[in-house]
Enzyme design. Sequence first.
Site, PDB file in Angstrom:
ATOM      1  N   GLN A  51       0.910  -1.212   0.048  1.00 31.26           N
ATOM      2  CA  GLN A  51       0.015   0.045  -0.141  1.00 31.26           C
ATOM      3  C   GLN A  51       0.856   1.350   0.059  1.00 31.26           C
ATOM      4  O   GLN A  51       2.059   1.132   0.083  1.00 31.26           O
ATOM      5  CB  GLN A  51      -0.970   0.042   1.430  1.00 31.26           C
ATOM      6  CG  GLN A  51       0.008  -0.215   2.478  1.00 31.26           C
ATOM      7  CD  GLN A  51      -1.045  -0.390   3.664  1.00 31.26           C
ATOM      8  OE1 GLN A  51      -1.035   0.581   4.563  1.00 31.26           O
ATOM      9  NE2 GLN A  51      -1.856  -1.398   3.854  1.00 31.26           N
ATOM     10  N   HIS A  53       0.412   5.696   1.015  1.00 30.62           N
ATOM     11  CA  HIS A  53      -0.473   6.798   1.505  1.00 30.62           C
ATOM     12  C   HIS A  53      -0.073   8.179   0.786  1.00 30.62           C
ATOM     13  O   HIS A  53       1.101   8.422   0.282  1.00 30.62           O
ATOM     14  CB  HIS A  53      -0.245   7.148   2.899  1.00 30.62           C
ATOM     15  CG  HIS A  53      -0.571   5.997   3.741  1.00 30.62           C
ATOM     16  ND1 HIS A  53      -1.609   5.116   3.571  1.00 30.62           N
ATOM     17  CD2 HIS A  53       0.534   5.072   4.506  1.00 30.62           C
ATOM     18  CE1 HIS A  53      -1.450   4.236   4.557  1.00 30.62           C
ATOM     19  NE2 HIS A  53      -0.224   4.096   5.021  1.00 30.62           N
ATOM     20  N   GLU A  70       3.776   8.064   8.595  1.00 29.86           N
ATOM     21  CA  GLU A  70       3.586   7.402   9.627  1.00 29.86           C
ATOM     22  C   GLU A  70       4.671   7.009  10.230  1.00 29.86           C
ATOM     23  O   GLU A  70       5.921   6.988   9.451  1.00 29.86           O
ATOM     24  CB  GLU A  70       2.644   6.213   9.360  1.00 29.86           C
ATOM     25  CG  GLU A  70       3.033   5.333   8.266  1.00 29.86           C
ATOM     26  CD  GLU A  70       1.967   4.299   7.807  1.00 29.86           C
ATOM     27  OE1 GLU A  70       0.837   4.389   8.098  1.00 29.86           O
ATOM     28  OE2 GLU A  70       2.588   3.347   6.935  1.00 29.86           O
ATOM     29  N   HIS A 128       4.891   0.353   0.787  1.00 29.64           N
ATOM     30  CA  HIS A 128       5.049  -0.437   1.874  1.00 29.64           C
ATOM     31  C   HIS A 128       4.322  -1.572   2.088  1.00 29.64           C
ATOM     32  O   HIS A 128       2.925  -1.661   1.651  1.00 29.64           O
ATOM     33  CB  HIS A 128       5.487   0.504   3.195  1.00 29.64           C
ATOM     34  CG  HIS A 128       4.139   1.158   3.358  1.00 29.64           C
ATOM     35  ND1 HIS A 128       3.590   2.335   3.268  1.00 29.64           N
ATOM     36  CD2 HIS A 128       3.145   0.774   4.416  1.00 29.64           C
ATOM     37  CE1 HIS A 128       2.478   2.719   3.494  1.00 29.64           C
ATOM     38  NE2 HIS A 128       2.212   1.766   4.561  1.00 29.64           N
ATOM     39  N   ARG A 148      -4.493   0.697  -1.777  1.00 31.08           N
ATOM     40  CA  ARG A 148      -3.747  -0.501  -1.791  1.00 31.08           C
ATOM     41  C   ARG A 148      -3.442  -0.916  -3.531  1.00 31.08           C
ATOM     42  O   ARG A 148      -4.333  -0.727  -4.205  1.00 31.08           O
ATOM     43  CB  ARG A 148      -4.779  -1.714  -1.462  1.00 31.08           C
ATOM     44  CG  ARG A 148      -5.352  -1.641   0.090  1.00 31.08           C
ATOM     45  CD  ARG A 148      -6.092  -2.821   0.249  1.00 31.08           C
ATOM     46  NE  ARG A 148      -6.940  -2.723   1.649  1.00 31.08           N
ATOM     47  CZ  ARG A 148      -8.225  -2.264   1.547  1.00 31.08           C
ATOM     48  NH1 ARG A 148      -8.811  -2.050   0.596  1.00 31.08           N
ATOM     49  NH2 ARG A 148      -8.633  -2.314   2.754  1.00 31.08           N
TER      50      ARG A 148
END
Length: 260
Positions: A51, A53, A70, A128, A148
Amino acid sequence: MEKPWGRTDLDPVFGTSSAQRVGEIWFTHAELADPPLLVKYIFTSENLSVQVHPSDDEARARGLASGKNESWYILNADDGARLGLGLKAAVTEDELRAAAINGSIEQMLDWRPVEAGDFFYVPAGTIHAIGAGIALMEIQQNADVTYRLYDYGRPRELHLDDAVSVSQRKPYVGHSIINSSTSNDRILVDEASFSVIRASSTEGIPQSLASRQRWVMPLHGSASSGTEGASIGECLLLQPRAPLSLSPDALVLVAVAGRI
């Protein structure tokens, strides 16, 4: 949060077993509708999806409030457990899309072994995947946006157009600390989206942070502020100027929005 890759055997601090496959435990606050950070535990028995972001700018262009940077602090890991971070080599958009469709993206990922105490900052755009057999604490921008690329045949939606568009199609360029510190007290990451400190006493936390909102997560021992307290498996949210005390055996992560 039930997840297809979660666990039924949880750490005793969360309860020893669950009928559901628990993949995530989130920490929320009833009186804070939209805090800048989200802290959660992640437990894996299988690989998570491959996936990515979006950044803040990419998210806002899609009508979202923010992107998602993150970080991961590894709590424990089975022998052979690993994370996929970035690609082994740069690829084109067409190559990335084709690899996501045929599943070869799994071999494109740069998989690396992990153990307890490792820390990774994963900037938006990093392709990642979290592997099986890992328990970690994730500190992130409070944005529930995930695109995804590949999900091992699970019947969940993929988001190829958005994922390919926001991906950095190259090796990982984030920040990692691989159990190399001789001191428990250190800054793990200091970025515009958030910062994370590991400390064994309040002396290890910059005094300037006392005027800011702080998330305190005990790894050992306990933390307290007035009548409120937290131990392993919990999170203590401190408002600006709230005092903080740590037990003599404490080791905590402290997160704040923005740079230190």
